[in-house]
Write an enzyme that holds these catalytic residues in place. Sequence first.
Site, PDB file in Angstrom:
ATOM      1  N   ALA A   1      14.724  44.426  18.472  1.00  0.00           N
ATOM      2  CA  ALA A   1      14.509  44.713  19.897  1.00  0.00           C
ATOM      3  C   ALA A   1      13.195  45.407  20.208  1.00  0.00           C
ATOM      4  CB  ALA A   1      15.670  45.572  20.420  1.00  0.00           C
ATOM      5  N   SER A   2      12.366  45.646  19.210  1.00  0.00           N
ATOM      6  CA  SER A   2      11.148  46.411  19.471  1.00  0.00           C
ATOM      7  C   SER A   2      10.020  45.572  20.065  1.00  0.00           C
ATOM      8  CB  SER A   2      10.665  47.089  18.184  1.00  0.00           C
ATOM      9  OG  SER A   2      10.299  46.129  17.209  1.00  0.00           O
TER      10      SER A   2
ATOM     11  N   TYR B   1      13.899  28.872   7.077  1.00  0.00           N
ATOM     12  CA  TYR B   1      14.118  29.276   8.473  1.00  0.00           C
ATOM     13  C   TYR B   1      15.099  28.332   9.169  1.00  0.00           C
ATOM     14  CZ  TYR B   1      12.941  30.673  13.276  1.00  0.00           C
ATOM     15  OH  TYR B   1      12.988  31.107  14.581  1.00  0.00           O
TER      16      TYR B   1
END
Length: 244
Positions: free
Chosen positions: A12-13, A154
């Site tokens: 969330a940064s 990924y």
Amino acid sequence: MLNGEVALVTGASRGIGKAIALKLAGLGADIALVYAGNTEKAEETASQIRALGVRAEAFKCDVSDFGAVKTTVDEIKAKLGTVDILVNNAGITKDGLIMNMKEEAFDGVIDINLKGAFNMIRHCSPIFIRKRSGKIVNISSVAGLMGNPGQANYAASKAGLIGLTKSVARELASRGVCCNAIAPGFIQTDMTENIASDNPLMANIPLGRMGLPEEIAELAAFLVQDGANYITGEVIRIDGGLAM
């Protein structure tokens, strides 16, 4: 509106996670920001959220660590009271062609992107089950739907998230918990900053542009509000038409 609810957002940064955290805060939710390493960025985001008039606390956690996630969820409950919404956004890339990919590159991406989501769901689900309510949003990718050269790790992690989403949705539906996935295409974040506007991949996007983190946040906000109470187990693409 999400007044009085607590949203736990991983990764969330910055980027998509930050946009989602800010959007949910704007709707009245208190935010638990889970981040991996950049404390300065996390605290900066937390300050921006508090300026919106809600509570925000930042928690450093390696989401791939089962025990660390349990400790973090316990800390969030102690500081913010509960968890009503879980957004699994934490993700990394370690790209490379399969013939050259090292084992640690494969394992590292799976551990963060897929096992990290499992760890969070595993430790938040008892809270949801006791309350008989909850919303889970997993941030997958169109790579998990269509594959992408150089991203076997990924794509596998994001495809795994889709299977996890559907299984969790089936398991928790009877307890009033909804679990859905968002599959973004190319979004303007740090992860995609090296994709130039003249990249041939851009020609495959019918809308002709990369998406914005705020566009992902709008969809996430819809999925965690009451208007989406009858939506679960869905995988919603937001990719400008790339994977249609």
